[in-house]
Motif scaffolding. Sequence first.
Motif, PDB file in Angstrom:
ATOM      1  N   VAL A 190       0.826  -1.211   0.000  1.00 21.61           N
ATOM      2  CA  VAL A 190       0.000   0.000   0.000  1.00 21.61           C
ATOM      3  C   VAL A 190       0.863   1.265   0.000  1.00 21.61           C
ATOM      4  N   THR A 191       1.921   1.266   0.774  1.00 16.88           N
ATOM      5  CA  THR A 191       2.709   2.495   0.934  1.00 16.88           C
ATOM      6  C   THR A 191       3.760   2.686  -0.154  1.00 16.88           C
ATOM      7  N   GLN A 192       4.193   1.588  -0.810  1.00 13.49           N
ATOM      8  CA  GLN A 192       5.293   1.709  -1.759  1.00 13.49           C
ATOM      9  C   GLN A 192       4.958   1.284  -3.189  1.00 13.49           C
ATOM     10  N   LYS A 193       4.099   0.277  -3.352  1.00 15.22           N
ATOM     11  CA  LYS A 193       3.895  -0.323  -4.668  1.00 15.22           C
ATOM     12  C   LYS A 193       2.645   0.164  -5.383  1.00 15.22           C
ATOM     13  N   ILE A 194       1.580   0.394  -4.641  1.00 18.09           N
ATOM     14  CA  ILE A 194       0.274   0.637  -5.260  1.00 18.09           C
ATOM     15  C   ILE A 194       0.258   1.904  -6.113  1.00 18.09           C
ATOM     16  N   ASP A 195       1.154   2.852  -5.829  1.00 16.31           N
ATOM     17  CA  ASP A 195       1.227   4.082  -6.621  1.00 16.31           C
ATOM     18  C   ASP A 195       1.636   3.825  -8.069  1.00 16.31           C
ATOM     19  N   ASP A 196       2.275   2.697  -8.320  1.00 15.90           N
ATOM     20  CA  ASP A 196       2.697   2.379  -9.689  1.00 15.90           C
ATOM     21  C   ASP A 196       1.505   2.135 -10.611  1.00 15.90           C
ATOM     22  N   GLU A 197       0.352   1.756 -10.044  1.00 21.22           N
ATOM     23  CA  GLU A 197      -0.801   1.387 -10.863  1.00 21.22           C
ATOM     24  C   GLU A 197      -2.045   2.217 -10.585  1.00 21.22           C
ATOM     25  N   PHE A 198      -2.116   2.854  -9.421  1.00 31.27           N
ATOM     26  CA  PHE A 198      -3.323   3.593  -9.053  1.00 31.27           C
ATOM     27  C   PHE A 198      -2.943   4.958  -8.499  1.00 31.27           C
ATOM     28  N   GLU A 199      -3.845   5.913  -8.668  1.00 30.75           N
ATOM     29  CA  GLU A 199      -3.669   7.229  -8.057  1.00 30.75           C
ATOM     30  C   GLU A 199      -4.529   7.280  -6.799  1.00 30.75           C
ATOM     31  N   LEU A 200      -3.865   7.239  -5.656  1.00 31.58           N
ATOM     32  CA  LEU A 200      -4.567   7.240  -4.378  1.00 31.58           C
ATOM     33  C   LEU A 200      -4.037   8.362  -3.502  1.00 31.58           C
ATOM     34  N   SER A 201      -4.938   9.002  -2.778  1.00 32.24           N
ATOM     35  CA  SER A 201      -4.523   9.998  -1.805  1.00 32.24           C
ATOM     36  C   SER A 201      -3.982   9.280  -0.571  1.00 32.24           C
ATOM     37  N   LYS A 202      -3.291  10.022   0.284  1.00 27.36           N
ATOM     38  CA  LYS A 202      -2.795   9.433   1.526  1.00 27.36           C
ATOM     39  C   LYS A 202      -3.945   8.974   2.411  1.00 27.36           C
ATOM     40  N   ALA A 203      -5.063   9.691   2.354  1.00 29.97           N
ATOM     41  CA  ALA A 203      -6.239   9.285   3.131  1.00 29.97           C
ATOM     42  C   ALA A 203      -6.758   7.937   2.644  1.00 29.97           C
ATOM     43  N   ASP A 204      -6.749   7.718   1.326  1.00 32.07           N
ATOM     44  CA  ASP A 204      -7.184   6.428   0.769  1.00 32.07           C
ATOM     45  C   ASP A 204      -6.254   5.304   1.226  1.00 32.07           C
ATOM     46  N   LYS A 205      -4.954   5.581   1.239  1.00 30.91           N
ATOM     47  CA  LYS A 205      -3.996   4.561   1.675  1.00 30.91           C
ATOM     48  C   LYS A 205      -4.193   4.226   3.145  1.00 30.91           C
ATOM     49  N   ILE A 206      -4.400   5.244   3.956  1.00 29.79           N
ATOM     50  CA  ILE A 206      -4.649   5.002   5.387  1.00 29.79           C
ATOM     51  C   ILE A 206      -5.904   4.167   5.567  1.00 29.79           C
ATOM     52  N   ASP A 207      -6.920   4.435   4.754  1.00 29.84           N
ATOM     53  CA  ASP A 207      -8.163   3.662   4.829  1.00 29.84           C
ATOM     54  C   ASP A 207      -7.897   2.193   4.496  1.00 29.84           C
ATOM     55  N   LEU A 208      -7.066   1.926   3.484  1.00 29.19           N
ATOM     56  CA  LEU A 208      -6.728   0.545   3.134  1.00 29.19           C
ATOM     57  C   LEU A 208      -5.967  -0.148   4.258  1.00 29.19           C
ATOM     58  N   LEU A 209      -5.081   0.580   4.914  1.00 26.29           N
ATOM     59  CA  LEU A 209      -4.357  -0.001   6.043  1.00 26.29           C
ATOM     60  C   LEU A 209      -5.291  -0.266   7.218  1.00 26.29           C
ATOM     61  N   ASN A 210      -6.213   0.664   7.484  1.00 30.12           N
ATOM     62  CA  ASN A 210      -7.169   0.469   8.573  1.00 30.12           C
ATOM     63  C   ASN A 210      -8.067  -0.735   8.323  1.00 30.12           C
TER      64      ASN A 210
END
Length: 350
Positions: free
Chosen positions: A224-244
Motif C-alpha cells: 500500500v505504501t510503496q507499490k500501489i502508486d505504480d498502478e493507481f492514483e490514491l490519496s494518503k487518506a485512501d492509503k490510510i483507509d486501506l491499512l485500517n
Amino acid sequence: MIASFEASMEQLSVHRVGNKLLDEFYVLSDDPIGITDELLNKLLMQYFLTPFEKVNEVYHFMHSSELSLNELFHFAGEVFNNPARFHEVSQQITKFLFDSTNHPKIKSGELYVALFKDVQLEGELLDAIGIFKSETKETYLKVYPDKGGFNLEYEENGININKLDKGCLIFNSDKEDGYKVLVIDQTNKSNEAVYWKDDFLKLKIRNDSFNQTSNTLSIYKNFVTQKIDDEFELSKADKIDLLNKSMKYFKEKETFDMDEFAGEVLGNLQAIESFKTYKQQYEQDYETEIASTFDISDAAVKKQGRVYKSVLKLDRNFHIYIHGDKELIEKGFDDDKAMNFYKVYFKEEA
C-alpha cells in the motif's frame, strides 16, 4: 513467550570477547562460576531470562548444505548430550564468536554462557542453553549514610541488568529441525549488528502462525505504501483507509483467507491481482512461503499494529488521525490560496 518461574540455572561460565579487527583478543576463564548468593542468582536470572518473556519469534539453526555443520547447533548438541562438557564447550563458543566479529564497530564485552533447567516454552518445561553478551557499560551512583548525613560513591563500567544487549536461548526441543531458538539483539538497527544472528548463530525463523501473520501484514503495508502508486492514483487518506481495513480484518477474524481478505479489503480486481503478484515476489526473494490460509496470531497483530500508521500529516501544522469512515473526509484545492485542503465531517466534539 517464555515463563521462568520454575527455571533454575545449573551452570554459568563467563568469558570476554574482543574485536580481532582492532587487535583485541578473547579471554577464557579456567572454571565455571559457582553462584552461592541467592540474591545474585535471582538478579542474574532476571538479567538473562526476563527479556525473552516478550519475544514471540521462534527460530531454528540452519546451514546452506547440512544442518550438522552449523557450529552453534553442534555446540548445543554437545552440551545437551553431555552436560559435564559445558564449560569446555562454552570456551569453544567464545572462540567462535571471536572469529565471527568481522566488523570494526563490533564492541568487546563479556560473554555469559548458562545452562538452565525447566524453562517453559510453548507449554513445555525444557532444558536450555543461554548465550548472552554485555557490551554497554554504565556509571552508577551509590548513596549511603555517613556521619549523621549521607555520602556518595560511583562505580564505572557497571552493567544494567534491565538492558540485555544480545542474547539467545537454545531449547532442547525439535533437534531434527535445528532446535527452538529465541534471540535478542538490541543493536540490530546497525549494519555491524547482523553478525549476531546471521554470522554467529545462523538462524532462520520458524514459519508458524505468528510469522505468517506478521509477514502478511508487513507485505500488505509495503504494498500500500510503496507499490500501489505504480498502478493507481490514491490519496494518503485512501492509503490510510486501506491499512485500517486490513488491521480491522486481522483483529476481527480468527483465520486468514487470502481470497476473502483481498475481496473485503482491496475490493478492486486489478489491485487484488497486483497484491498477489507482489506477495509471490516476496516469497521468491526471501525463500519464504506464506500460506493462503492460516490461523491469525493476536500477538503478531498487536506487534504490527504499532507500525501501522493512521496519521495524515499536513505540512508542519496539522496531524489528522483517521480511524473510521474515509467518506467523512474530503480533499480539495483552494484556487484563491493555491493550497490543498481537507474537509472533515463530524457530529460532535469529544
